[in-house]
Design an enzyme around this catalytic site. Structure first.
Site, PDB file in Angstrom:
ATOM      1  N   ASP A  76       0.832  -1.192   0.000  1.00  0.00           N
ATOM      2  CA  ASP A  76       0.000   0.000   0.000  1.00  0.00           C
ATOM      3  C   ASP A  76       0.873   1.251   0.000  1.00  0.00           C
ATOM      4  OD1 ASP A  76      -2.313   1.859   0.769  1.00  0.00           O
ATOM      5  OD2 ASP A  76      -3.281  -0.101   0.810  1.00  0.00           O
ATOM      6  N   HIS A 101      -4.151   5.148   4.115  1.00  0.00           N
ATOM      7  CA  HIS A 101      -4.795   3.936   3.622  1.00  0.00           C
ATOM      8  C   HIS A 101      -4.158   2.662   4.173  1.00  0.00           C
ATOM      9  CE1 HIS A 101      -6.282   1.254   0.271  1.00  0.00           C
ATOM     10  NE2 HIS A 101      -7.363   1.980   0.479  1.00  0.00           N
ATOM     11  N   SER A 106     -11.478  -1.714   0.194  1.00  0.00           N
ATOM     12  CA  SER A 106     -10.195  -1.565   0.878  1.00  0.00           C
ATOM     13  C   SER A 106     -10.263  -2.169   2.265  1.00  0.00           C
ATOM     14  CB  SER A 106      -9.837  -0.082   1.033  1.00  0.00           C
ATOM     15  OG  SER A 106      -9.277   0.429  -0.129  1.00  0.00           O
TER      16      SER A 106
END
Length: 650
Positions: A184, A225, A401
């Site tokens: 990520d 994220h 996600s």
């Protein structure tokens, strides 16, 4: 070894099929994939790079012949190829070939723009900025908001609709000695809820080429994220900070590779092949742009990295690749995403806390199962509660996600229960233990269906929501499934026309390679490699029906896709819906147009190759799990079906 070379043989077809359909102008980077004429050591590769004005970044895929070079004087993104630099490399006596790397876009699943973050999703302060004193047993302040772990009806949810993680914990499985890599934008490994579970040795920053995958700061929290995904898996339990991870005693590794203007094949391949001796699971919550018109997937080196991972990772048991199915909503189809639709990855879709599909969920026949990503709209704290940047927490994480890391956490529990599970074992366990529970499509377009082997599936949710308790129960006594084979069932070539008024129906009659070494009797994955074009690609809809009368929607309508030139070129549409079926007989491909417009549409199908993947022996008849005594369990049902089938000689 035979299994490896069989996979490589198939890989040649897969790589050839992925001719990517980029609408944007090509961008070239300052990276080169260099292949030497013979094996060379690091120092030699460094010397060769240096004398040609390059930097040697790292070897590729553990090879002594393939390397990643970078030129510091070439712009990291330019419109033209650097022909001179490529030519100089090829003239070097030790170099066989050199390919400048194209740059392309990869998008995080579920990220919301700055305005949304500032207005709605400000991260909340964690209760304690630092871990409590040693010996403290404070509860995690956000645990009651983690409805995906324990759903008691929070935020309008359905009680009991969760991952059933507490059942696995009660049996002593918490993810000990399992490492999941977060591929990520980095991980805040200094976060007090993650620090103790961070595996520094297995981590790397492929954006900065160093060992510190810390997120790059931005005002809009864009790079939160990876940290949010990490907390879902491995946030510590009972430390008074944020919530708790699904596998709270497991380790997480940070592979920072997403935070850059353009992705390259070399960065993806390096990430997916990084430390397979230390990393058990690779979790990816990103993919091609979710705009409903992109058809894209892994390039050559990345495909080879994944195949190498499932064949050699975890000491030959196979690395586990978990993929978020996508956030393109009903206007997209995740079978056009070559990562989520790969048979070597486990594609995970999401559901809301009341069992419905989220508005952003994509559907496709390659999805294996689902977890959770959001609560009901309008409810406070309805998102996924997890860790956030700089020692903070959030209750606003969402999108698929959020779904993929939850699945990775469940798989970490299963691997702790049985360290001998192969990558295919994990997929079988997923099919057998996932539950329909309260999952339903509110539009009623996609109903639950029973396939020919007695397994219930849904086009949106795959085989259902993961059940950690049942998965560890089945995993601990699981016997490794038989060897996997692939059979080319047949190919149809020609110019087959279809239009708005006349659909196309083709069929392949196969014996499943009966009597050959690669005979397939019990299916796992089924691929249809298709080449076609049409006046409007997004209006093409394709169905595949198996000999046991299971119909898979392998391509749904994508209203945003107005392509009328590229079409699909040997694109591998994949379905898991015929899992455990017998493949022998007639497979029917049905191609039609589905459009709200009255405009006349036409198209041509030029090739359809049907590829069957599965086993010769039943993977279930030898299983002795106590779950078999539950006559309603999927394992018991499909085992009885296979035992009856075995009475007939294959």
């Amino acid at each position: 070894m035979a299994r490896f070379f069989a996979a490589i043989g198939l890989l040649n077809l897969v790589i050839f099929s992925t001719s990517f359909l980029a609408a944007e102008e090509e961008v070239m980077t300052n990276s080169w994939h260099v292949i030497f004429k013979r094996d060379v050591d690091h120092q030699t590769a460094h010397d060769v790079a240096n004398r040609n004005g390059f930097l040697m970044i790292m070897p590729m895929l553990g090879s002594k012949r393939e390397y990643h070079f970078m030129h510091p004087q070439v712009k990291s993104n330019r419109k033209k190829r650097s022909i001179r630099h490529t030519k100089n490399l090829k003239l070097d006596p030790l170099i066989a070939t050199a390919v400048q790397q194209a740059g392309y876009k990869r998008s995080k699943r579920g990220f919301k723009p700055l305005k949304s973050l500032l207005d709605e999703e400000k991260p909340i302060e964690s209760i304690n900025a630092f871990p409590p004193k040693k010996g403290s047993n404070e509860e995690d302040p956000l645990f009651d908001k983690e409805w995906y772990i324990k759903n008691t009806g929070q935020a309008g949810g359905v009680p009991g609709l969760d991952l059933n993680a507490e059942a696995a914990w009660a049996k002593g499985y918490t993810g000990k000695n399992i490492t999941t890599a977060i591929m990520d934008d980095g991980v805040d490994y200094m976060h007090p809820d993650l620090f103790d579970n961070f595996n520094a040795e297995a981590s790397f920053d492929f954006s900065s080429n160093d060992n510190f995958p810390y997120p790059r700061y931005t005002d809009d929290w864009f790079n939160s994220h990876g940290t949010r995904c990490a907390g879902e898996i491995a946030a510590k339990r009972n430390n008074g900070i944020c919530g708790v991870g699904v596998a709270y005693n497991s380790k997480i590794a940070g592979l920072r590779m997403l935070d850059q203007p353009y992705m390259t094949d070399l960065i993806e391949a390096s990430s997916m092949s990084h430390r397979p001796d230390l990393i058990d699971i690779y979790s990816a919550s990103w993919g091609p742009t979710d705009d409903g018109k992109t058809v894209d997937g892994p390039r050559n080196a990345t495909m080879r990295a994944i195949v190498k991972g499932v064949n050699e990772g975890r000491n030959g048991l196979g690395s586990i690749y978990v993929w978020a199915s996508g956030d393109g909503g009903p206007s997209d189809d995740c079978n056009c995403d070559g990562y989520a639709a790969s048979m070597w990855t486990i594609s995970i879709n999401s559901a809301t806390n009341d069992g419905r599909t989220a508005s952003y969920d994509e559907s496709c026949s390659s999805t294996l199962a689902s977890t959770f990503s959001n609560g009901k709209p309008g409810y406070k704290d309805a998102g996924v509660a997890t860790t956030d940047l700089y020692g903070k927490c959030t209750t606003k994480h969402s999108g698929t996600s959020a779904a993929a890391p939850e699945a990775a956490g469940v798989f970490a529990l299963a691997l702790e229960a049985n360290r001998k599970l192969t990558w295919r074992d994990v997929q079988h366990l997923t099919v057998l233990t996932s539950k329909r529970n309260h999952l339903e499509d509110p539009t009623a377009h996609h109903q639950w269906t029973m396939n020919g082997a007695g397994l219930e599936f849904n086009h949106l949710f795959g085989y259902g929501v993961l059940d950690a308790g049942d998965m560890v129960d089945l995993a601990k006594d699981w016997k490794t499934v038989p060897e996997r084979f692939h059979c080319t069932a047949g190919t149809v070539k020609g110019v087959y026309k279809f239009d708005s008024k006349n659909a196309l129906k083709l069929q392949i009659d196969t014996d499943g390679c009966r009597g050959k070494k690669n005979q397939v009797n019990y299916l796992e994955h089924v691929q249809s490699f298709i080449t076609l074009n049409s006046t409007r690609r997004g209006d093409v809809t394709i169905y595949l029906t198996s000999p046991m009368n299971t119909t898979s929607l392998i391509l749904s309508r994508r209203p945003n896709d107005d392509d009328n030139k590229d079409g699909f070129n040997k694109w591998p549409f994949m379905t898991t819906h015929s899992w455990a079926e017998n493949p022998r007989g007639k497979w029917i491909l049905f191609v039609t147009f589905s459009s709200e417009s009255e405009e006349f549409q036409s198209g041509n199908l030029f090739e359809w190759t049907l590829m069957l993947h599965g086993t010769q022996k039943s993977p279930y008849t030898s299983q002795t799990s106590p779950l078999i005594h539950n006559t309603k369990s999927k394992l018991a049902l499909v085992k009885r079906q296979h035992e009856r089938a075995a009475e007939f000689q294959f």
